[in-house]
Design an enzyme around this catalytic site. Structure first.
Site, PDB file in Angstrom:
ATOM      1  N   LYS A 273       0.612  14.731   0.542  1.00 13.40           N
ATOM      2  CA  LYS A 273      -0.645  14.824   0.113  1.00 13.40           C
ATOM      3  C   LYS A 273      -0.760  16.258  -0.131  1.00 13.40           C
ATOM      4  O   LYS A 273      -1.847  16.813  -0.707  1.00 13.40           O
ATOM      5  CB  LYS A 273      -1.651  14.476   1.041  1.00 13.40           C
ATOM      6  CG  LYS A 273      -1.710  12.949   1.453  1.00 13.40           C
ATOM      7  CD  LYS A 273      -2.819  12.444   2.350  1.00 13.40           C
ATOM      8  CE  LYS A 273      -2.389  11.098   2.684  1.00 13.40           C
ATOM      9  NZ  LYS A 273      -3.097  10.078   1.994  1.00 13.40           N
TER      10      LYS A 273
ATOM     11  N   LYS B 103      -8.455  13.898   4.267  1.00 15.22           N
ATOM     12  CA  LYS B 103      -7.458  12.857   4.236  1.00 15.22           C
ATOM     13  C   LYS B 103      -6.589  12.892   5.419  1.00 15.22           C
ATOM     14  O   LYS B 103      -6.448  14.269   5.800  1.00 15.22           O
ATOM     15  CB  LYS B 103      -6.934  12.874   2.883  1.00 15.22           C
ATOM     16  CG  LYS B 103      -6.260  14.099   2.411  1.00 15.22           C
ATOM     17  CD  LYS B 103      -5.660  13.766   1.008  1.00 15.22           C
ATOM     18  CE  LYS B 103      -6.609  13.928  -0.164  1.00 15.22           C
ATOM     19  NZ  LYS B 103      -6.582  12.530  -0.685  1.00 15.22           N
ATOM     20  N   ARG B 104      -5.762  11.950   5.742  1.00 18.17           N
ATOM     21  CA  ARG B 104      -4.819  12.296   6.794  1.00 18.17           C
ATOM     22  C   ARG B 104      -3.772  13.606   6.065  1.00 18.17           C
ATOM     23  O   ARG B 104      -3.514  13.850   5.193  1.00 18.17           O
ATOM     24  CB  ARG B 104      -3.706  11.019   6.696  1.00 18.17           C
ATOM     25  CG  ARG B 104      -4.249   9.930   7.497  1.00 18.17           C
ATOM     26  CD  ARG B 104      -4.789  10.477   8.881  1.00 18.17           C
ATOM     27  NE  ARG B 104      -3.536  10.237   9.550  1.00 18.17           N
ATOM     28  CZ  ARG B 104      -3.104   9.542  10.593  1.00 18.17           C
ATOM     29  NH1 ARG B 104      -4.032   8.642  10.883  1.00 18.17           N
ATOM     30  NH2 ARG B 104      -2.115   9.493  11.354  1.00 18.17           N
TER      31      ARG B 104
ATOM     32  N   THR C 176      -8.487   6.590  -2.027  1.00 19.29           N
ATOM     33  CA  THR C 176      -9.971   6.069  -1.944  1.00 19.29           C
ATOM     34  C   THR C 176     -10.802   7.038  -2.003  1.00 19.29           C
ATOM     35  O   THR C 176     -12.036   6.983  -2.383  1.00 19.29           O
ATOM     36  CB  THR C 176     -10.286   4.827  -1.099  1.00 19.29           C
ATOM     37  OG1 THR C 176      -9.537   5.228   0.323  1.00 19.29           O
ATOM     38  CG2 THR C 176      -9.536   3.644  -1.517  1.00 19.29           C
TER      39      THR C 176
ATOM     40  N   LYS D 274     -14.999   8.140  -3.544  1.00 22.96           N
ATOM     41  CA  LYS D 274     -15.772   8.409  -2.702  1.00 22.96           C
ATOM     42  C   LYS D 274     -16.436   9.883  -3.268  1.00 22.96           C
ATOM     43  O   LYS D 274     -17.766   9.940  -3.527  1.00 22.96           O
ATOM     44  CB  LYS D 274     -15.777   8.601  -1.338  1.00 22.96           C
ATOM     45  CG  LYS D 274     -15.317   7.106  -0.746  1.00 22.96           C
ATOM     46  CD  LYS D 274     -14.730   7.168   0.597  1.00 22.96           C
ATOM     47  CE  LYS D 274     -13.872   5.935   0.857  1.00 22.96           C
ATOM     48  NZ  LYS D 274     -12.974   5.922   2.133  1.00 22.96           N
TER      49      LYS D 274
ATOM     50  N   HIS E  87       0.740  -1.280  -0.182  1.00 30.08           N
ATOM     51  CA  HIS E  87      -0.215  -0.013  -0.124  1.00 30.08           C
ATOM     52  C   HIS E  87       0.785   1.343   0.103  1.00 30.08           C
ATOM     53  O   HIS E  87       0.165   2.292   0.057  1.00 30.08           O
ATOM     54  CB  HIS E  87      -0.895   0.170   1.019  1.00 30.08           C
ATOM     55  CG  HIS E  87      -2.121  -1.057   1.271  1.00 30.08           C
ATOM     56  ND1 HIS E  87      -3.286  -0.619   0.745  1.00 30.08           N
ATOM     57  CD2 HIS E  87      -2.011  -2.355   1.522  1.00 30.08           C
ATOM     58  CE1 HIS E  87      -4.157  -1.739   0.918  1.00 30.08           C
ATOM     59  NE2 HIS E  87      -3.211  -2.740   1.527  1.00 30.08           N
TER      60      HIS E  87
HETATM   61  C1  NBG Z   1      -2.514   3.943   1.986  1.00 21.66           C
HETATM   62  C2  NBG Z   1      -2.160   4.651   0.840  1.00 21.66           C
HETATM   63  C3  NBG Z   1      -3.462   4.989  -0.034  1.00 21.66           C
HETATM   64  C4  NBG Z   1      -4.478   3.982  -0.276  1.00 21.66           C
HETATM   65  C5  NBG Z   1      -4.664   3.210   0.877  1.00 21.66           C
HETATM   66  C6  NBG Z   1      -5.371   1.730   0.700  1.00 21.66           C
HETATM   67  C7  NBG Z   1      -0.990   3.305   3.756  1.00 21.66           C
HETATM   68  C8  NBG Z   1       0.163   2.232   3.958  1.00 21.66           C
HETATM   69  N1  NBG Z   1      -1.312   3.224   2.260  1.00 21.66           N
HETATM   70  O1  NBG Z   1      -3.135   5.820  -1.295  1.00 21.66           O
HETATM   71  O2  NBG Z   1      -1.467   5.801   1.184  1.00 21.66           O
HETATM   72  O3  NBG Z   1      -5.541   4.422  -0.845  1.00 21.66           O
HETATM   73  O4  NBG Z   1      -3.197   2.595   1.502  1.00 21.66           O
HETATM   74  O5  NBG Z   1      -4.805   1.034  -0.383  1.00 21.66           O
HETATM   75  O6  NBG Z   1      -1.778   3.437   4.528  1.00 21.66           O
END
Ligand code: NBG
Length: 820
Positions: free
Chosen positions: A559, A553-554, A661, A665, A362
């Site tokens: 980002k 988002k975080r 993701t 949404k 991920h």
């Molecule tokens: C996160 C990514 C996102 C991705 C999500 C789900 C981690 C390690 N990765 O871009 O930063 O959408 O995983 O796949 O949290």
């Protein structure tokens, strides 16, 4: 008329009766004095009863039939609130509303009372939850395994513009959704040493003499699919101390050591660790990972035993997916359970392990790739470490045979990083032990093969796959945007909920004036609802007629929330210099948590709040710009935010966001995207068409080149007066009540290092935002684009993603469940 059974009937009358029943006999409350929370609990228990009827049938069917179960191992499941979603999936939302009304209660109010189970940090944990929903909806036998954290992700409060972390007490008032089966628990070893010996038949055996053991107790949450009887299980492990704990430790005088071990066992499942934290809680986190992985694998072996099947059948019964490297210790643990405890010969155990496990990566960010120092690993997990050494020895032998003399390659592929302090590389371990490795968006999967796992991709090209992420339309449209859901159903029929390719049917109405009018009305009402929440949470007054420009988002430098801020400051400057300037009124909304130890991210939150304060209170703005930091972004708040967005900010540095993701949404809810060619943005743009997507910025390749050629951020400032002014204004203390020091580290970092190329992308971003404004000024065009976004979002359903996992990776098939 024969009355329906109280615990399973689906009429409003029966449900009301069930609620009163539970209130009286489970909670011992009188209706006259029941609090809203009591009613919430009573309703939830009543809904759970209805799930259980399906759960029992499902469990029975899986036990009786020849099925393969998809097992999703994840340290995080960010499920969000359950009640509303379960009502949607059962198809009894209206019934419940009526039932509660007959009891003098308002359903929406009760739903709003539910605590958020925030057992995840962000996208990764939420993805796991979406996948559980899709698995059940597609009737695929599945179980999710994770940790029942007593404290989930912290609650975020904003004080004086700064993030303050508050512990999340989601279990304080009880959790009506979980069930604790009392007949299963497993023990997990920690610490100690190993002893090698020959058994009676002269075979080499290793005994692990642990320092202590921890007991894992399962807490099950039923996960019902949408309008089907399949009700799968989310099994979260809680750690408990084992009674006769480490008496030896006491005897030989290591009293404090023994007590520490006891404390560890009881605190193992206490708290979810925020990610993006370099060093905090390392030891406990590794212990958590091993704990839940070991319990889960023991559980699977136990299930196989119950079926009376031989170990060789393990890979035919279970497909185990490793959600990132967090559960990757499964490679060593499954080997240990098979070799040490079941006496399976190594080669056969390895074959079983590899045919069972698959790994999803991920992230490509080097700092997020897990490695563990050997001393820590050795002291906590001595036997699994030996097994890792043995896996590595055999693996590197193979590598040397393939690439004779290529020592550099051997060093790169090794499960142990030997440079500096020796460390175990969990991504390498996961890759070696899995039959399939996948990335989470097309671009990410390609980059994965070119960068982080390049040598592995050369070695085993056939092992690599892509499965682009997806999100569930049940939670993120039907539940959270009911007005849009109704409009969609009216236009294309209700089949879109499980087959969102049907949304394509909207395309022919995209230009239709009356449909556009309805579309705009839905969006406006969602914005008005968000307006009310913003006011309540922050006191800021915003106008639903403004363009809602949202980034949730975080908070992370990659980002690039600060790029968004630079655009806002630029508009602010322009308006201060020419108050009569004709600009599109915008309401900028930010939301997201920063890891408690991530200094720069916390400073970004402060900056957003500082800018908000100055902009919102400047009368020269005439209300045309508003900036909001919506506190405590979580699943619950997300329900209100995505439906209200006009513009979705997906502006990460190309190559850094694995998928995203949130972007999906927003799209599903009719927002237009401004974004870079990163993660799933690439595929979103492909689906919706370049003309309906606001693209800007360097590509991943260009980012690489710029960096290779020596990036000098100051050059971009010298070439762009507006950028210089924006940075100057931030540095001047204008957004920090005159304090010039507060944002200095952030500004200096941008000027002198700018690792995520914010300044390089600034001009392109601002120009792109002008194209956004131009499109907004033509409501017909904008609405058409908005409709097309929803119409073409079908690919991003998690149902599609799960089908791909089933076909390409798991070999799992749907099983239809009849109610017993
Ligand atoms: C996160 C990514 C996102 C991705 C999500 C789900 C981690 C390690 N990765 O871009 O930063 O959408 O995983 O796949 O949290």
């Amino acid at each position: 008329m024969p009355s329906e059974p109280t615990r399973t009937g689906l009429s409003a009358e029966t449900l009301a009766r069930a609620v009163l029943d539970n209130l009286a006999y489970l909670q011992a409350r009188l209706p006259e004095i029941a609090t809203p929370h009591d009613w919430y609990m009573a309703l939830s228990y009543s809904v759970r009863d209805r799930l259980l009827a399906r759960w029992v049938s499902t469990v029975r069917a899986y036990a009786a039939r020849d099925v393969k179960i998809a097992c999703y191992l994840s340290a995080e499941f960010l499920t969000g609130p359950q009640l509303g979603n379960n009502l949607v999936n059962l198809g009894i939302e209206e019934t419940a509303r009526q039932a509660m009304r007959s009891l003098g209660q308002d359903l929406d109010r009760l739903i709003a009372l539910e605590e958020e189970p925030g057992l995840g940090n962000g996208g990764l944990g939420r993805l796991a939850a979406c996948y559980m929903d899709s698995l059940a909806t597609l009737q695929v036998p599945a179980v999710g395994f994770g940790i029942r954290y007593e404290f989930g992700i912290f609650d975020q409060e904003i004080r004086d513009g700064c993030q303050v972390e508050v512990t999340d007490k989601w279990l304080q008032k009880g959790n009506p959704w979980e069930i604790v089966p009392t007949d299963v628990s497993f023990y997990v070893n920690f610490g100690g040493h190993t002893e090698a010996q020959a058994d009676v038949e002269g075979r080499y055996r290793v005994r692990w003499v642990p320092r202590g053991r921890v007991k894992g107790v399962p807490y099950d949450t039923p996960v019902l699919g949408y309008r089907v009887n399949t009700c799968n299980t989310l099994r979260l492990w809680k750690s408990e101390a084992v009674e006769s704990f480490d008496f030896q430790g006491f005897n030989i005088g290591d009293y404090y050591g023994a007590v520490e071990q006891k404390v560890i066992s009881e605190t193992l499942s206490k708290v979810l660790y925020p990610n993006d934290e370099p060093e905090v809680g390392k030891r406990l986190r590794l212990a958590q990972q091993y704990f839940f992985v070991s319990c889960s694998l023991q559980n699977l072996l136990h299930l196989l035993d119950l079926k009376g099947e031989p170990l060789a059948r393990f890979p035919d019964r279970f497909a185990v997916q490793l959600n990132d490297t967090h559960p990757s210790i499964a490679v060593a643990e499954l080997m240990r359970l098979l070799v040490d405890e079941r006496l399976v010969p190594w080669e056969q155990a390895w074959d079983i392990t590899q045919r069972t496990l698959a790994y999803t990566n991920h992230t490509l960010l080097p700092e997020a790739l897990e490695t563990w120092g050997l001393p820590l690993f050795q002291s906590l997990l001595p036997r699994p470490l030996e097994i890792i050494y043995e896996i590595n020895r055999r693996f590197l032998d193979e590598v040397r045979r393939r690439y004779p003399g290529d020592d550099a390659r051997v060093a790169r592929l090794s499960l142990i990083d030997e440079a500096g302090e020796k460390r175990v590389r969990m991504a390498n371990l996961a890759t070696v032990g899995s039959h399939t490795v996948n990335g989470v968006a097309a671009l990410h999967s390609t980059l994965l093969k070119q960068t982080v796992l390049r040598d592995f991709a050369e070695l085993w090209p056939e092992r690599f796959q892509n499965v682009t992420n997806g999100v569930t339309p049940r939670r993120f449209v039907v539940l959270s945007n009911p007005q849009l859901a109704r409009l969609l159903t009216g236009a294309v029929g209700e089949g879109w909920v499980t087959d969102p390719s049907r949304l394509k049917g909207l395309e022919e109405r995209a230009g239709d004036a009356s449909f556009q009018e309805q579309w705009r009305r839905v969006k406006w009402q969602n914005k008005d609802a968000l307006r009310a929440r913003i006011r309540e949470r922050t006191g800021v007054v915003v106008d639903p007629d403004a363009l809602f420009d949202i980034q949730v988002k975080r908070i992370h430098e990659y980002k690039r929330q600060h790029l968004n801020v630079l655009h806002i400051v630029t508009l602010y400057q322009r308006l201060r210099q020419s108050p009569k300037l004709d600009i599109v009124p915008r309401c900028f909304v930010f939301g997201g948590k920063a890891a408690p130890g991530y200094y720069m991210a916390k400073l970004m939150i402060r900056l957003i709040n500082g800018v908000a304060e100055a902009v919102n209170n400047d009368s020269a703005m005439g209300g045309r710009l508003k900036v909001v930091f919506f506190p405590d972004f979580n699943v619950k708040n997300a329900h209100a935010i995505y439906p209200a967005a006009d513009l979705s900010e997906q502006i990460s540095t190309a190559g850094k966001e694995a998928s995203g993701t949130g972007n999906m949404k927003f799209m599903l809810n009719g927002a237009l995207t401004i974004g870079t060619l990163d993660g799933a943005n690439v595929e979103i743009r492909e689906e919706v068409g370049a003309e309906n997507f606001f693209l800007f910025g360097l590509t991943a390749e260009e980012v690489d080149r710029v960096k290779r050629e020596g990036y000098r951020p100051a050059a971009y400032v010298e070439a762009n007066a507006e950028l210089r002014q924006a940075l100057d204004l931030i540095g001047s203390g204008h957004f920090s009540r005159g304090d010039r020091e507060v944002f200095r580290p952030l500004v200096e970092n941008l000027l002198h290092s700018d690792p995520f190329l914010v300044l390089a992308d600034y001009a392109g971003y601002v120009a792109c935002q002008e194209r956004v404004s131009a499109a907004w000024q033509d409501p017909k065009r904008w609405t058409r684009m908005s409709i097309l976004n929803t119409a073409r979002a079908g690919k991003f359903s998690s149902d599609r993603a799960i089908r791909e996992y089933c076909e390409k990776i798991w070999g799992a098939r749907p099983v239809r469940i009849a109610l017993d």
